[in-house]
Scaffold this motif. Sequence first.
Motif, PDB file in Angstrom:
ATOM      1  N   ASP A 109       0.810  -1.226   0.000  1.00 38.76           N
ATOM      2  CA  ASP A 109       0.000   0.000   0.000  1.00 38.76           C
ATOM      3  C   ASP A 109       0.843   1.275   0.000  1.00 38.76           C
ATOM      4  OD1 ASP A 109      -2.419  -1.445   0.024  1.00 38.76           O
ATOM      5  OD2 ASP A 109      -2.345  -1.643   2.210  1.00 38.76           O
ATOM      6  N   VAL A 110       2.074   1.178  -0.407  1.00 34.49           N
ATOM      7  CA  VAL A 110       2.955   2.347  -0.512  1.00 34.49           C
ATOM      8  C   VAL A 110       3.468   2.441  -1.945  1.00 34.49           C
ATOM      9  CG1 VAL A 110       5.151   3.370   0.222  1.00 34.49           C
ATOM     10  CG2 VAL A 110       3.666   2.255   1.904  1.00 34.49           C
ATOM     11  N   ASP A 111       3.405   3.639  -2.539  1.00 39.74           N
ATOM     12  CA  ASP A 111       3.956   3.854  -3.871  1.00 39.74           C
ATOM     13  C   ASP A 111       5.480   3.887  -3.783  1.00 39.74           C
ATOM     14  OD1 ASP A 111       1.529   4.027  -5.236  1.00 39.74           O
ATOM     15  OD2 ASP A 111       1.289   6.141  -4.720  1.00 39.74           O
ATOM     16  N   VAL A 112       6.128   3.076  -4.607  1.00 40.13           N
ATOM     17  CA  VAL A 112       7.589   3.012  -4.621  1.00 40.13           C
ATOM     18  C   VAL A 112       8.076   3.149  -6.058  1.00 40.13           C
ATOM     19  CG1 VAL A 112       9.640   1.658  -4.051  1.00 40.13           C
ATOM     20  CG2 VAL A 112       7.592   1.467  -2.617  1.00 40.13           C
ATOM     21  N   VAL A 113       9.028   4.049  -6.280  1.00 39.22           N
ATOM     22  CA  VAL A 113       9.656   4.200  -7.587  1.00 39.22           C
ATOM     23  C   VAL A 113      10.980   3.435  -7.574  1.00 39.22           C
ATOM     24  CG1 VAL A 113      10.700   5.788  -9.239  1.00 39.22           C
ATOM     25  CG2 VAL A 113       8.607   6.440  -8.048  1.00 39.22           C
ATOM     26  N   PHE A 114      11.176   2.608  -8.594  1.00 40.60           N
ATOM     27  CA  PHE A 114      12.419   1.863  -8.770  1.00 40.60           C
ATOM     28  C   PHE A 114      13.167   2.462  -9.958  1.00 40.60           C
ATOM     29  CE2 PHE A 114       9.681  -0.966  -6.518  1.00 40.60           C
ATOM     30  CZ  PHE A 114      10.461  -1.883  -5.830  1.00 40.60           C
ATOM     31  N   CYS A 115      14.425   2.826  -9.756  1.00 41.53           N
ATOM     32  CA  CYS A 115      15.275   3.291 -10.852  1.00 41.53           C
ATOM     33  C   CYS A 115      16.503   2.380 -10.933  1.00 41.53           C
ATOM     34  CB  CYS A 115      15.736   4.731 -10.627  1.00 41.53           C
ATOM     35  SG  CYS A 115      14.437   5.972 -10.776  1.00 41.53           S
ATOM     36  N   TYR A 116      16.831   1.917 -12.138  1.00 41.53           N
ATOM     37  CA  TYR A 116      18.012   1.086 -12.352  1.00 41.53           C
ATOM     38  C   TYR A 116      18.866   1.710 -13.445  1.00 41.53           C
ATOM     39  CZ  TYR A 116      15.565  -2.599  -9.752  1.00 41.53           C
ATOM     40  OH  TYR A 116      14.915  -3.325  -8.781  1.00 41.53           O
ATOM     41  N   TRP A 117      20.183   1.593 -13.292  1.00 42.84           N
ATOM     42  CA  TRP A 117      21.101   2.085 -14.314  1.00 42.84           C
ATOM     43  C   TRP A 117      22.196   1.071 -14.579  1.00 42.84           C
ATOM     44  CZ3 TRP A 117      21.879   3.538  -9.240  1.00 42.84           C
ATOM     45  CH2 TRP A 117      23.165   3.315  -8.732  1.00 42.84           C
ATOM     46  N   ASP A 118      22.864   1.266 -15.687  1.00 48.88           N
ATOM     47  CA  ASP A 118      24.039   0.459 -16.041  1.00 48.88           C
ATOM     48  C   ASP A 118      24.912   1.309 -16.943  1.00 48.88           C
ATOM     49  OD1 ASP A 118      25.781  -1.749 -16.459  1.00 48.88           O
ATOM     50  OD2 ASP A 118      24.762  -2.183 -18.354  1.00 48.88           O
ATOM     51  N   ASP A 119      26.206   1.355 -16.645  1.00 52.73           N
ATOM     52  CA  ASP A 119      27.139   2.076 -17.503  1.00 52.73           C
ATOM     53  C   ASP A 119      28.503   1.401 -17.439  1.00 52.73           C
ATOM     54  OD1 ASP A 119      28.592   3.083 -15.232  1.00 52.73           O
ATOM     55  OD2 ASP A 119      27.135   4.698 -15.025  1.00 52.73           O
ATOM     56  N   ASP A 120      29.535   2.085 -17.929  1.00 45.94           N
ATOM     57  CA  ASP A 120      30.866   1.480 -17.990  1.00 45.94           C
ATOM     58  C   ASP A 120      31.531   1.333 -16.615  1.00 45.94           C
ATOM     59  OD1 ASP A 120      30.722   1.244 -20.716  1.00 45.94           O
ATOM     60  OD2 ASP A 120      31.765   3.131 -21.114  1.00 45.94           O
ATOM     61  N   THR A 121      31.023   2.066 -15.624  1.00 43.73           N
ATOM     62  CA  THR A 121      31.658   2.080 -14.302  1.00 43.73           C
ATOM     63  C   THR A 121      30.918   1.254 -13.263  1.00 43.73           C
ATOM     64  OG1 THR A 121      32.527   4.302 -14.744  1.00 43.73           O
ATOM     65  CG2 THR A 121      32.485   3.586 -12.448  1.00 43.73           C
ATOM     66  N   SER A 122      29.597   1.314 -13.284  1.00 45.10           N
ATOM     67  CA  SER A 122      28.814   0.627 -12.260  1.00 45.10           C
ATOM     68  C   SER A 122      27.415   0.314 -12.765  1.00 45.10           C
ATOM     69  CB  SER A 122      28.708   1.503 -10.999  1.00 45.10           C
ATOM     70  OG  SER A 122      27.830   2.603 -11.220  1.00 45.10           O
ATOM     71  N   PHE A 123      26.697  -0.458 -11.975  1.00 37.20           N
ATOM     72  CA  PHE A 123      25.262  -0.652 -12.181  1.00 37.20           C
ATOM     73  C   PHE A 123      24.614  -0.679 -10.795  1.00 37.20           C
ATOM     74  CE2 PHE A 123      27.305  -4.843 -12.120  1.00 37.20           C
ATOM     75  CZ  PHE A 123      26.594  -5.496 -11.121  1.00 37.20           C
ATOM     76  N   GLY A 124      23.336  -0.400 -10.752  1.00 39.19           N
ATOM     77  CA  GLY A 124      22.679  -0.386  -9.445  1.00 39.19           C
ATOM     78  C   GLY A 124      21.287   0.196  -9.528  1.00 39.19           C
ATOM     79  N   GLY A 125      20.795   0.622  -8.369  1.00 43.62           N
ATOM     80  CA  GLY A 125      19.427   1.124  -8.335  1.00 43.62           C
ATOM     81  C   GLY A 125      19.167   2.067  -7.180  1.00 43.62           C
ATOM     82  N   LEU A 126      18.067   2.795  -7.289  1.00 48.05           N
ATOM     83  CA  LEU A 126      17.558   3.670  -6.233  1.00 48.05           C
ATOM     84  C   LEU A 126      16.077   3.380  -6.082  1.00 48.05           C
ATOM     85  CD1 LEU A 126      17.972   6.140  -4.274  1.00 48.05           C
ATOM     86  CD2 LEU A 126      17.131   7.558  -6.178  1.00 48.05           C
ATOM     87  N   GLU A 127      15.638   3.124  -4.858  1.00 49.11           N
ATOM     88  CA  GLU A 127      14.222   2.900  -4.573  1.00 49.11           C
ATOM     89  C   GLU A 127      13.719   4.064  -3.722  1.00 49.11           C
ATOM     90  OE1 GLU A 127      16.328  -0.031  -5.957  1.00 49.11           O
ATOM     91  OE2 GLU A 127      16.545   0.156  -3.757  1.00 49.11           O
ATOM     92  N   VAL A 128      12.679   4.736  -4.202  1.00 45.71           N
ATOM     93  CA  VAL A 128      12.134   5.919  -3.532  1.00 45.71           C
ATOM     94  C   VAL A 128      10.748   5.584  -3.009  1.00 45.71           C
ATOM     95  CG1 VAL A 128      11.553   8.356  -3.741  1.00 45.71           C
ATOM     96  CG2 VAL A 128      13.410   7.397  -5.129  1.00 45.71           C
ATOM     97  N   SER A 132       6.391   7.828  -3.289  1.00 49.28           N
ATOM     98  CA  SER A 132       6.503   8.691  -4.466  1.00 49.28           C
ATOM     99  C   SER A 132       6.061   7.930  -5.703  1.00 49.28           C
ATOM    100  CB  SER A 132       7.949   9.161  -4.644  1.00 49.28           C
ATOM    101  OG  SER A 132       8.109   9.891  -5.849  1.00 49.28           O
ATOM    102  N   ASP A 133       5.523   8.667  -6.665  1.00 49.54           N
ATOM    103  CA  ASP A 133       5.215   8.071  -7.960  1.00 49.54           C
ATOM    104  C   ASP A 133       5.749   8.939  -9.101  1.00 49.54           C
ATOM    105  OD1 ASP A 133       3.513  10.219  -7.851  1.00 49.54           O
ATOM    106  OD2 ASP A 133       1.654   9.053  -8.001  1.00 49.54           O
ATOM    107  N   SER A 134       6.651   9.874  -8.755  1.00 50.69           N
ATOM    108  CA  SER A 134       7.230  10.766  -9.756  1.00 50.69           C
ATOM    109  C   SER A 134       8.481  10.130 -10.344  1.00 50.69           C
ATOM    110  CB  SER A 134       7.580  12.125  -9.138  1.00 50.69           C
ATOM    111  OG  SER A 134       8.267  12.935 -10.078  1.00 50.69           O
ATOM    112  N   LEU A 135       8.359   9.636 -11.571  1.00 55.82           N
ATOM    113  CA  LEU A 135       9.495   8.980 -12.214  1.00 55.82           C
ATOM    114  C   LEU A 135      10.598   9.982 -12.566  1.00 55.82           C
ATOM    115  CD1 LEU A 135       7.720   6.449 -14.629  1.00 55.82           C
ATOM    116  CD2 LEU A 135       8.182   6.265 -12.176  1.00 55.82           C
TER     117      LEU A 135
END
Length: 271
Positions: A229-248, A251-254
Amino acid sequence: MPDQSGYGQPPVQQPYPYDAQSGGYQQQPGYGQPAYGQPEYPNFAPPKKTNGTLIATVVAAVLVAGGGITAAVMLTGKSGTSSLTADGQPSATPGASTSSSPKTSSTDDSSSSSSSLRIPSSVSGLTLLNSSDAKSAVSSMRGELTKSNLYPDPVVAAYNDDGDDEVTELFEAQAISQLSTDGKDKLSGYDPSSFVATMMKGSEISNAEDEDTTASDGALSCGSRNVDDVDVVFCYWDDDTSFGGLEVFYSDSLDDAATTADEMRAAAEQG
């Protein structure tokens, strides 16, 4: 005939004195009326309490997402044209491979860092937390991630965005330099867009959107879902140096989450 002008006439009522300061007439003595103002309603907004169940569910979502990537990377040899399909399956020809044991490091309970990434102390107004809730969230996230060959030495940290000590953001990142030689060779054969798309699918995100990133040869994607029952935004990235994520959480603002995630990634990669 006597003057009857004074009989039968109601007495003339004097007007109430005019009060220049209040801009109106004073009330008639003896007939006080209660003052009527706007009613005060209690604030029924629910508190932002990021409980253990919510944290555990989000951690599980990130772990499942990473698991899909791990399976594809470990089962597929390096190829200059290889990529991950939308359902997390490798598109290149499978080949046998081996991987070295994950590198481990001692870490603090409230945040953990790889030797080549740093924990951002304050980005986009976020405050790095050291509360008991933060330590528990970080310990849970790191403990689960390090069970996967994909995260041998991850950066993990918890943050707050509204001035208290509740966890409102979780951040995790893995330096590619900390992967085994075999793991780096395999991972380098996949394009970042397919990588983050697979992470999104693993986290059961159906509204993921590609976002702008300042990373060189990288990709960033954000999407949202309801967790306990909580809005959670998941962001994932990948590049030449690292990969990972941020969970907010809460919030529902992408777009806002994407900006924060990209700034945190850049800060972590400064080492």
